[in-house]
Enzyme design. Sequence first.
Site, PDB file in Angstrom:
ATOM      1  CD  GLU A  70      -7.093 -10.134  -1.126  1.00  0.00           C
ATOM      2  OE1 GLU A  70      -6.469  -9.723  -0.338  1.00  0.00           O
ATOM      3  OE2 GLU A  70      -6.984  -9.546  -1.983  1.00  0.00           O
ATOM      4  CE1 TYR A 125      -7.181  -4.202   1.486  1.00  0.00           C
ATOM      5  CE2 TYR A 125      -6.279  -6.241   2.646  1.00  0.00           C
ATOM      6  CZ  TYR A 125      -6.122  -4.776   2.214  1.00  0.00           C
ATOM      7  OH  TYR A 125      -5.321  -3.922   2.994  1.00  0.00           O
ATOM      8  CG  HIS A 167      -6.934  -0.434   6.130  1.00  0.00           C
ATOM      9  ND1 HIS A 167      -6.145   0.302   5.419  1.00  0.00           N
ATOM     10  CD2 HIS A 167      -6.089  -1.748   6.097  1.00  0.00           C
ATOM     11  CE1 HIS A 167      -4.847   0.064   4.911  1.00  0.00           C
ATOM     12  NE2 HIS A 167      -4.862  -1.438   5.478  1.00  0.00           N
ATOM     13  CD  GLN A 185      -4.620  -8.423   6.334  1.00  0.00           C
ATOM     14  OE1 GLN A 185      -4.071  -7.449   5.728  1.00  0.00           O
ATOM     15  NE2 GLN A 185      -4.166  -9.546   7.054  1.00  0.00           N
ATOM     16  CD  GLU A 232      -4.121 -10.929   1.899  1.00  0.00           C
ATOM     17  OE1 GLU A 232      -4.297  -9.998   2.319  1.00  0.00           O
ATOM     18  OE2 GLU A 232      -4.854 -11.086   0.707  1.00  0.00           O
ATOM     19  CG  LEU A 236      -0.603 -10.600   1.016  1.00  0.00           C
ATOM     20  CD1 LEU A 236       0.148 -11.611   1.481  1.00  0.00           C
ATOM     21  CD2 LEU A 236       0.095  -9.283   1.330  1.00  0.00           C
TER      22      LEU A 236
END
Length: 721
Positions: A443, A469, A514, A465, A412, A441
Amino acid sequence: MAEPIDEYFTTTVASLAAPDHTDADALQGVSARRCLDVFDAQLGSRHLDLAARWLRAQGKGFYTIGSSGHESNAAVAAALRSTDPALLHYRSGGFFLARAAQVDGSDPLRDVLLGLVAATEEPISGGRHKVFGRHDLAVIPQTSTIASHLPRAVGVAFSIARARKLGVDCPWPADALAVCSFGDASANHSTAVGALNAAMHTAYQGMPMPLLFLCEDNGIGISVKTPQGWIARTYGDRAGLRYFPADGANLPEVLTVAAQAAEYVRTQRRPAFLHLRTVRLMGHAGSDYEPGYRKGDEITADYGRDPVLGTARTLIAAGVLSPQQVLDAYEAKRATVLALAAEVVDLAQLDSPRAVMTPLRDALDDAVRATESAAQAAPDPGDVAPITLAQAINRALQAVLAEHPGTMIFGEDVARKGGVYGVTRGLQAKAGSARVFDTLLDEQSILGLALGAGVSGLLPIPEIQYLAYLHNAADQIRGEGATLQFFSDRQYRNPMVVRIAGYGYQKGFGGHFHNDNSITAIRDLPGVIVASPARPDDAAAMLRSCVAAARAAGLVCLFLEPIALYHTRDLYEDGDDLWLASDTGAVVPVGRARTYGDGCDLTILTFGNGVRMSLRVARRLAARDIAARVVDLRWLSPLPLADMLAEAQSTGRVLVVDETRASGGVSEGVLTALIDHGYAGALARVASQDSFIPLGDAALQVLLSEDTIETAAISLVSGRS
């Protein structure tokens, strides 16, 4: 005990009379020879199932999920070529036998029986599992029960054309198609839905996607019914996915429709959905008590749709065989299968941990040898300017692309944008869009593409990413990537290097998805290398190591990149540039740690962000006259055990600094490994809290801190821990 479907078949055929006049239309234009060949595979598949029940009753068989009711999939194999790569559902026994009949070789009946009794002579898994697989048949073994092989099938189909575009040798012919079979219940799984979407998404963009989805629809998943008409309603009219329905009880129809589907996929290089309506006979598996959830009349109603019986009726109606000839063929096949079963029933099985784990051990040994050899051969480039971690990875990827034409980098945002953090910036411009490209997008699709590319002669380097994920698709690594060499005795391999941006310490940016510090899902996977560089020079060297391990040993390598260190320049004070390092072209052997300093008071074992934090703490400890050495583990699987023990024994005091969570984190494995191998000195650990990572400065309340490390180190050295 006799099986009802067995008695029903023989009684029904015996009651049939040879027709006074043969029905010229019974074969629907299909040759009698073709039908007889498929019938032979159907008979073999049925009697393998009956033999599996017999073996289980003797306490000798270990796998009884059979293909009864699905034998019409043999006609699909007959419509394909023996060089078309196939990934088969566990009820595709007829397909396997029909495929084997197209190729000279060993006896497929015996092969399957060897799998049923877990004999070491079994030619694909060596007694590790009952699978449909053989290298010379282009059948890639699967143990999937939830269609987890479908993303790989998408990757195989994609790679048939892509390998040739890159000038790379591919094991599949240029005009091959890939086929994957699965059940109607599995079609509802997110993995299957994602794979179907990815195939259509790819074809929509005009890229070749020669993939035949074979849905063997028996209307039930274990005990849960599929709503009537659901598969046809869902896939019967999808743009970009040609739909081909066939009645599994009608052999000529299946042969005709399967040939049409194969011709469409092969010539148009687009995906198709072959909907094969089947029945499930003899229940889900040997331990399954079907009357517990199905009425008796429901069960017996399916007997009339038995595909083996349907083929027998067709051959009799066409005058190809008489009822007695059908029964003779049926009983002859029974005798052949039972004789083979008697031969294999007491054959040797895997009898030691070493025997079971041979493919895993040999793959790792090959990886270690390859990286040790590469380390010795690495050139000395002379003076090289120091760079950041992100720059080091970028330049190493450039070199890999230049050196290995089959390398593909994808994920991605990795192409024109160059990734969220710029790590892949400029790579597409240098290597081209066929080798560096963005994906949808998803995985599961990203990793499935890599798995398919790996078995097709390419070297995939996918990017996930963010570490969080990965959990959306971890089974593509656990159930598919890690197991392939184990269940194929290394005859099939899926080399790949999965780059994963992860860990915490982004100063509160992004929150949970994140900033993820959990790698529990991958830390204990046999057959997978987990690399975790901290310094720029190590990042480049270890990436080269992973590429060498993937190419030489066919291993799956997971490359964990600490986001917070991507662009870090300083170590102790602002502007000191001491976190920069020069990439000298070195290669780090798998399973070797790196030690900073030679302090004799304390050994700190750590990795990732913990390296920088521990080095800063070590400087403060030195001001207290505590001399610490910091050991960067670098490899989280396999752990650098020899280096860990040597450095631990050097001081007799070990502090494990772990940025992952206290429960299920890396430090649990490090502590256990030290104790298991005889370390008896002082031992302590610090880790992050068992918490998800919140937004903003609150993240620092649950992540490991330098103050916590320093306090623990002082306590350990002073004997207060």
